[in-house]
Design a protein around this motif. Structure first.
Motif, PDB file in Angstrom:
ATOM      1  N   SER A  39       0.836  -1.200   0.000  1.00 52.81           N
ATOM      2  CA  SER A  39       0.000   0.000   0.000  1.00 52.81           C
ATOM      3  C   SER A  39       0.873   1.253   0.000  1.00 52.81           C
ATOM      4  N   PRO A  40       0.243   2.393  -0.253  1.00 54.62           N
ATOM      5  CA  PRO A  40       0.922   3.654   0.080  1.00 54.62           C
ATOM      6  C   PRO A  40       0.980   3.775   1.613  1.00 54.62           C
ATOM      7  N   ASP A  41       1.565   4.839   2.115  1.00 51.36           N
ATOM      8  CA  ASP A  41       1.682   5.028   3.561  1.00 51.36           C
ATOM      9  C   ASP A  41       0.316   5.144   4.229  1.00 51.36           C
ATOM     10  N   PHE A  42       0.194   4.483   5.380  1.00 48.86           N
ATOM     11  CA  PHE A  42      -0.940   4.663   6.287  1.00 48.86           C
ATOM     12  C   PHE A  42      -0.418   5.387   7.511  1.00 48.86           C
ATOM     13  N   ASP A  43      -1.069   6.477   7.877  1.00 43.58           N
ATOM     14  CA  ASP A  43      -0.670   7.240   9.048  1.00 43.58           C
ATOM     15  C   ASP A  43      -1.490   6.765  10.242  1.00 43.58           C
ATOM     16  N   PHE A  44      -0.871   5.989  11.107  1.00 39.37           N
ATOM     17  CA  PHE A  44      -1.519   5.506  12.323  1.00 39.37           C
ATOM     18  C   PHE A  44      -1.216   6.424  13.501  1.00 39.37           C
ATOM     19  N   GLY A  45      -0.765   7.649  13.224  1.00 37.75           N
ATOM     20  CA  GLY A  45      -0.318   8.578  14.252  1.00 37.75           C
ATOM     21  C   GLY A  45      -1.338   8.912  15.309  1.00 37.75           C
ATOM     22  N   ALA A  46      -2.623   8.922  14.964  1.00 36.97           N
ATOM     23  CA  ALA A  46      -3.656   9.295  15.925  1.00 36.97           C
ATOM     24  C   ALA A  46      -4.273   8.068  16.598  1.00 36.97           C
ATOM     25  N   LEU A  47      -3.763   6.891  16.310  1.00 36.72           N
ATOM     26  CA  LEU A  47      -4.368   5.672  16.840  1.00 36.72           C
ATOM     27  C   LEU A  47      -3.622   5.157  18.064  1.00 36.72           C
ATOM     28  N   THR A  48      -4.375   4.621  19.007  1.00 38.93           N
ATOM     29  CA  THR A  48      -3.756   3.963  20.151  1.00 38.93           C
ATOM     30  C   THR A  48      -3.566   2.475  19.866  1.00 38.93           C
ATOM     31  N   THR A  49      -4.280   1.956  18.879  1.00 34.73           N
ATOM     32  CA  THR A  49      -4.094   0.595  18.403  1.00 34.73           C
ATOM     33  C   THR A  49      -4.374   0.592  16.905  1.00 34.73           C
ATOM     34  N   ALA A  50      -3.824  -0.345  16.203  1.00 35.64           N
ATOM     35  CA  ALA A  50      -4.007  -0.412  14.747  1.00 35.64           C
ATOM     36  C   ALA A  50      -4.433  -1.832  14.378  1.00 35.64           C
ATOM     37  N   ARG A  51      -5.204  -1.941  13.287  1.00 32.27           N
ATOM     38  CA  ARG A  51      -5.685  -3.242  12.822  1.00 32.27           C
ATOM     39  C   ARG A  51      -5.891  -3.175  11.317  1.00 32.27           C
ATOM     40  N   VAL A  52      -5.573  -4.272  10.652  1.00 31.51           N
ATOM     41  CA  VAL A  52      -5.905  -4.415   9.236  1.00 31.51           C
ATOM     42  C   VAL A  52      -6.931  -5.548   9.139  1.00 31.51           C
ATOM     43  N   SER A  53      -7.963  -5.331   8.344  1.00 36.10           N
ATOM     44  CA  SER A  53      -9.010  -6.331   8.115  1.00 36.10           C
ATOM     45  C   SER A  53      -9.136  -6.564   6.624  1.00 36.10           C
ATOM     46  N   PHE A  54      -9.327  -7.828   6.247  1.00 34.32           N
ATOM     47  CA  PHE A  54      -9.521  -8.149   4.840  1.00 34.32           C
ATOM     48  C   PHE A  54     -10.310  -9.441   4.726  1.00 34.32           C
ATOM     49  N   ASP A  55     -10.957  -9.614   3.595  1.00 33.69           N
ATOM     50  CA  ASP A  55     -11.685 -10.843   3.300  1.00 33.69           C
ATOM     51  C   ASP A  55     -10.789 -11.727   2.444  1.00 33.69           C
ATOM     52  N   VAL A  67      -6.185  -8.561  11.685  1.00 36.34           N
ATOM     53  CA  VAL A  67      -4.823  -8.664  12.209  1.00 36.34           C
ATOM     54  C   VAL A  67      -4.564  -7.425  13.049  1.00 36.34           C
ATOM     55  N   ASP A  68      -4.448  -7.608  14.354  1.00 35.19           N
ATOM     56  CA  ASP A  68      -4.146  -6.490  15.247  1.00 35.19           C
ATOM     57  C   ASP A  68      -2.676  -6.130  15.131  1.00 35.19           C
ATOM     58  N   LEU A  69      -2.412  -4.825  15.089  1.00 36.49           N
ATOM     59  CA  LEU A  69      -1.047  -4.317  14.916  1.00 36.49           C
ATOM     60  C   LEU A  69      -0.717  -3.263  15.970  1.00 36.49           C
ATOM     61  N   PRO A  70      -0.880  -3.570  17.250  1.00 34.39           N
ATOM     62  CA  PRO A  70      -0.665  -2.538  18.275  1.00 34.39           C
ATOM     63  C   PRO A  70       0.748  -1.976  18.286  1.00 34.39           C
ATOM     64  N   GLN A  71       1.717  -2.769  17.865  1.00 36.56           N
ATOM     65  CA  GLN A  71       3.108  -2.308  17.866  1.00 36.56           C
ATOM     66  C   GLN A  71       3.354  -1.206  16.831  1.00 36.56           C
ATOM     67  N   TYR A  72       2.389  -1.000  15.904  1.00 35.99           N
ATOM     68  CA  TYR A  72       2.555   0.014  14.866  1.00 35.99           C
ATOM     69  C   TYR A  72       1.682   1.246  15.100  1.00 35.99           C
ATOM     70  N   ALA A  73       0.963   1.302  16.219  1.00 37.27           N
ATOM     71  CA  ALA A  73       0.181   2.505  16.551  1.00 37.27           C
ATOM     72  C   ALA A  73       1.149   3.682  16.680  1.00 37.27           C
ATOM     73  N   ASN A  74       0.688   4.850  16.300  1.00 38.40           N
ATOM     74  CA  ASN A  74       1.482   6.079  16.350  1.00 38.40           C
ATOM     75  C   ASN A  74       2.639   6.090  15.363  1.00 38.40           C
ATOM     76  N   GLN A  75       2.543   5.279  14.297  1.00 37.53           N
ATOM     77  CA  GLN A  75       3.578   5.252  13.268  1.00 37.53           C
ATOM     78  C   GLN A  75       2.935   5.412  11.891  1.00 37.53           C
ATOM     79  N   THR A  76       3.767   5.647  10.898  1.00 36.22           N
ATOM     80  CA  THR A  76       3.339   5.619   9.503  1.00 36.22           C
ATOM     81  C   THR A  76       3.951   4.368   8.887  1.00 36.22           C
ATOM     82  N   VAL A  77       3.090   3.531   8.307  1.00 32.30           N
ATOM     83  CA  VAL A  77       3.538   2.242   7.776  1.00 32.30           C
ATOM     84  C   VAL A  77       2.892   1.962   6.425  1.00 32.30           C
ATOM     85  N   LYS A  78       3.455   1.003   5.724  1.00 36.88           N
ATOM     86  CA  LYS A  78       2.839   0.431   4.541  1.00 36.88           C
ATOM     87  C   LYS A  78       2.333  -0.956   4.934  1.00 36.88           C
TER      88      LYS A  78
END
Length: 96
Positions: free
Chosen positions: A20-36, A74-85
């Motif tokens: 993906s392009p960058d996702f800004d998780f900067g305002a999140l306390t936890t992050a998650r990706v969901s897909f079918d 898929v929970d991604l708490p370790q990536y909260a407050n970061q910008t990731v692909k």
């Protein structure tokens, strides 16, 4: 968005990544990706990747038997407050 990995027409072990392009998780306390997900051949797996700037890391691998459309979270708490692909990696298990 819909993604189709054609692993039948490629040599066994060949991989394809979709990032993906960058996702800004900067305002999140936890992050998650969901897909079918569904696997028509019931022998494949897809890896979920996260890249925080230091290269993609596998954070989840699907089951090799997913015979109906299934929502995967898929929970991604370790990536909260970061910008990731976020990405997906398909690997051929068949070969030509």
């Amino acid at each position: 968005m819909f993604v189709f990995f054609n692993d039948y027409d490629y040599s066994e072990g060949s991989t394809g990544d979709l990032m993906s392009p960058d996702f800004d998780f900067g305002a999140l306390t936890t992050a998650r990706v969901s897909f079918d997900y569904w696997d028509g051949s019931q022998e494949d797996v897809v890896e979920v990747l996260v890249d925080d700037g230091s290269g993609p890391v596998v954070v989840f691998t699907t089951e090799d038997v997913v015979s109906t459309w299934t929502t995967i979270n898929v929970d991604l708490p370790q990536y909260a407050n970061q910008t990731v692909k976020i990405g997906f990696r398909g690997t051929s298990v068949f070969g030509v």
